[in-house]
Design an enzyme around this catalytic site. Structure first.
Site, PDB file in Angstrom:
ATOM      1  N   ASP A 161       0.739  -1.087   0.283  1.00 49.65           N
ATOM      2  CA  ASP A 161       0.356   0.099   0.237  1.00 49.65           C
ATOM      3  C   ASP A 161       0.592   1.318  -0.470  1.00 49.65           C
ATOM      4  OD1 ASP A 161      -1.316  -1.784   0.875  1.00 49.65           O
ATOM      5  OD2 ASP A 161      -2.851  -1.438   2.481  1.00 49.65           O
ATOM      6  N   GLU A 386       2.593  -9.968  11.086  1.00 52.59           N
ATOM      7  CA  GLU A 386       2.201  -9.826   9.946  1.00 52.59           C
ATOM      8  C   GLU A 386       3.126  -8.903   8.907  1.00 52.59           C
ATOM      9  OE1 GLU A 386      -1.008  -6.309   9.540  1.00 52.59           O
ATOM     10  OE2 GLU A 386      -1.719  -6.551   8.236  1.00 52.59           O
TER      11      GLU A 386
HETATM   12  C1  9YW Z   1      -5.527  -2.403   4.041  1.00 54.17           C
HETATM   13  C2  9YW Z   1      -5.280  -7.894   4.120  1.00 54.17           C
HETATM   14  C3  9YW Z   1      -4.351  -6.966   2.945  1.00 54.17           C
HETATM   15  C4  9YW Z   1      -3.328  -7.025   2.412  1.00 54.17           C
HETATM   16  C5  9YW Z   1      -2.243  -6.144   1.437  1.00 54.17           C
HETATM   17  C6  9YW Z   1      -2.443  -5.524   2.479  1.00 54.17           C
HETATM   18  C7  9YW Z   1      -3.026  -4.852   3.732  1.00 54.17           C
HETATM   19  C8  9YW Z   1      -5.199  -3.969   3.543  1.00 54.17           C
HETATM   20  O1  9YW Z   1      -3.746  -5.746   4.249  1.00 54.17           O
HETATM   21  O2  9YW Z   1      -3.787  -3.662   2.604  1.00 54.17           O
HETATM   22  O3  9YW Z   1      -5.686  -1.949   4.824  1.00 54.17           O
HETATM   23  O4  9YW Z   1      -4.006  -1.486   3.991  1.00 54.17           O
HETATM   24  O5  9YW Z   1      -0.828  -3.867   2.927  1.00 54.17           O
HETATM   25  O6  9YW Z   1      -1.278  -6.380   0.825  1.00 54.17           O
HETATM   26  O7  9YW Z   1      -3.263  -8.259   0.779  1.00 54.17           O
HETATM   27  O8  9YW Z   1      -4.197  -9.251   4.222  1.00 54.17           O
END
Ligand code: 9YW
Length: 413
Positions: A161, A386
């Site tokens: 992100d 995580e």
């Molecule tokens: C967020 C779910 C997701 C991952 C992404 C990670 C994060 C969502 O979580 O994004 O709300 O920021 O960056 O890679 O798929 O685990």
């Protein structure tokens, strides 16, 4: 250790899919489900298949696999941006987001098949056309930059992100006004570990603009469009997987091989610079000079012509593979490297798994084994965290995180 990892996946199982984390992410996420299936295949082939097939039930008629499939049983405001923000509903009532995530699904499907071929041919028959449609969406609707590479139109589509590589292209996006939305992610995780409010406002604005143009890729005036090396490398690996799947099903694998070869050529030609793959900003046409772990992920691409140089970069001062814990998400020598903030320095287990896979493909068994041992030790000692600090191994983000547990099971098997 594996038993604990299996227990994490059981606790996060909803009956047809696995949430990334009960606390932070209470729905089904696209690339998470693929990583989760890669672990689940060793526990229950049926659950691994169901994980992927339940995600594919959220596939849009245009072929895109949305990055979130919302669980109807979860309160609508449990996660922001939730279903009321995205306003995307399929004919059967399934609510989803409108953006995508890296296309690692065909690779996950192929690995699932390999875990139990006798019980998986029907599964391949069912999902092959859907995976072809998914890649077709990317090829036909997302190649704005030329060269055949696929572009992402939102930082969340990278799965990383708040990567520093997005700072330059994001700078041209005006944020949604403060007060026009309420973040929920900082309810569950330390604010200093998460993207800043300014970046979050920009994410919301980009998503709202896409939504307000009906998620049309040609219709939306994209303020952010980037060719990301991780996204494209996983598409290439998945095209190779589709070729294998096609062979099992008695179809022609050659179109998949040709597409994978063309993309590999374009990846090297357009994105390789200074020993690493960089993102190309489609709007300015420039390469973005921030070196992130996304630029090492092409190690997974079979037959990558610059693999030796890329491995040297992983081992060098920017990432210090083998000397830091797992693989840091950002160049250790960058002045704004931050060991605790999400994708701006910390090490993640999914990227370590991908790099481990690349090292195995390159027959670098010494480095691969060291990375695997570090992964397994850290997954258990951090409670399947995580992400973590690459120097101190201090855990960050959610505990009992599904892909950390799933990929532990895979590396133990
Ligand atoms: C967020 C779910 C997701 C991952 C992404 C990670 C994060 C969502 O979580 O994004 O709300 O920021 O960056 O890679 O798929 O685990």
């Amino acid at each position: 250790m594996t038993d604990n990892a299996v227990r994490v996946l059981e606790e996060n199982w909803t009956g047809h899919s696995t949430v990334p984390s009960r606390a932070l992410y209470p729905h089904q996420w696209s690339w998470d489900s693929a990583f989760i299936a890669i672990g689940l295949r060793h526990v229950s082939i049926g659950r691994a298949q169901t994980e992927l097939e339940s995600l594919l039930r959220a596939q849009w008629p245009d072929g895109r696999i949305p990055h979130i499939a919302f669980a109807p049983s979860v309160p609508r405001d449990a996660y922001f941006p939730g279903p009321d923000f995205w306003q995307a509903r399929l004919a059967d009532g399934t609510e989803t987001s409108g953006i995508v995530q890296p296309p690692i699904h065909a690779l996950a499907a192929w690995l699932t098949y390999q875990a139990d071929p006798s019980d998986s041919v029907g599964f391949l028959e069912r999902i092959y056309p859907r995976l072809v449609a998914w890649h077709g969406y990317l090829r036909d609707r997302r190649t704005f930059g030329g060269g055949g590479l696929v572009a992402i139109v939102h930082p969340w589509e990278s799965g990383m992100d708040n990567s520093p590589a997005w700072d330059l292209p994001l700078a041209r996006v005006s944020p949604a006004p403060a007060g026009s939305f309420t973040r929920r992610d900082t309810d569950h995780a330390a604010g200093a570990d998460r993207p800043t409010d300014l970046d979050y406002g920009r994410y919301v604005q980009l998503a709202a603009t896409y939504r307000d143009h009906g998620y049309g890729d040609r219709e939306t005036p994209h303020a952010f469009a980037v060719e990301d090396p991780c996204f494209n490398a996983l598409l290439i690996s998945s095209e190779h997987a589709l070729a294998e799947i096609a062979e099992v099903l008695g179809r022609d694998p050659e179109p998949h091989r040709r597409y994978a070869a063309a993309l590999t050529e374009a990846l090297v030609e357009r994105l390789f610079e200074d020993g690493i793959f960089r993102s190309r900003d489609v709007l300015s046409g420039d390469l973005i000079p921030s070196d992130t772990v996304a630029g090492l992920i092409p190690l997974v691409v079979p037959g990558l012509p610059v693999a030796d140089e890329l491995l040297a970069t992983a081992l060098g001062p920017r990432f210090r593979l083998g000397e830091t814990r797992l693989v840091p998400s950002y160049d250790l020598t960058a002045p704004d490297f931050d060991p605790g903030r999400y994708w701006r320095g910390p090490s993640w287990f999914n990227t370590a798994w991908l790099i481990h896979r690349g090292l195995i493909n390159l027959n670098q068994t010494g480095y691969a084994e060291a990375l695997r041992a570090d992964f397994l030790t850290l997954a258990e000692s951090t409670g399947y965290t995580e992400y973590l600090n690459p120097f101190t191994a201090t855990p960050h983000g959610a505990q009992n995180f599904s892909w950390t547990a799933a990929l532990t099971i895979d590396l133990k098997s």
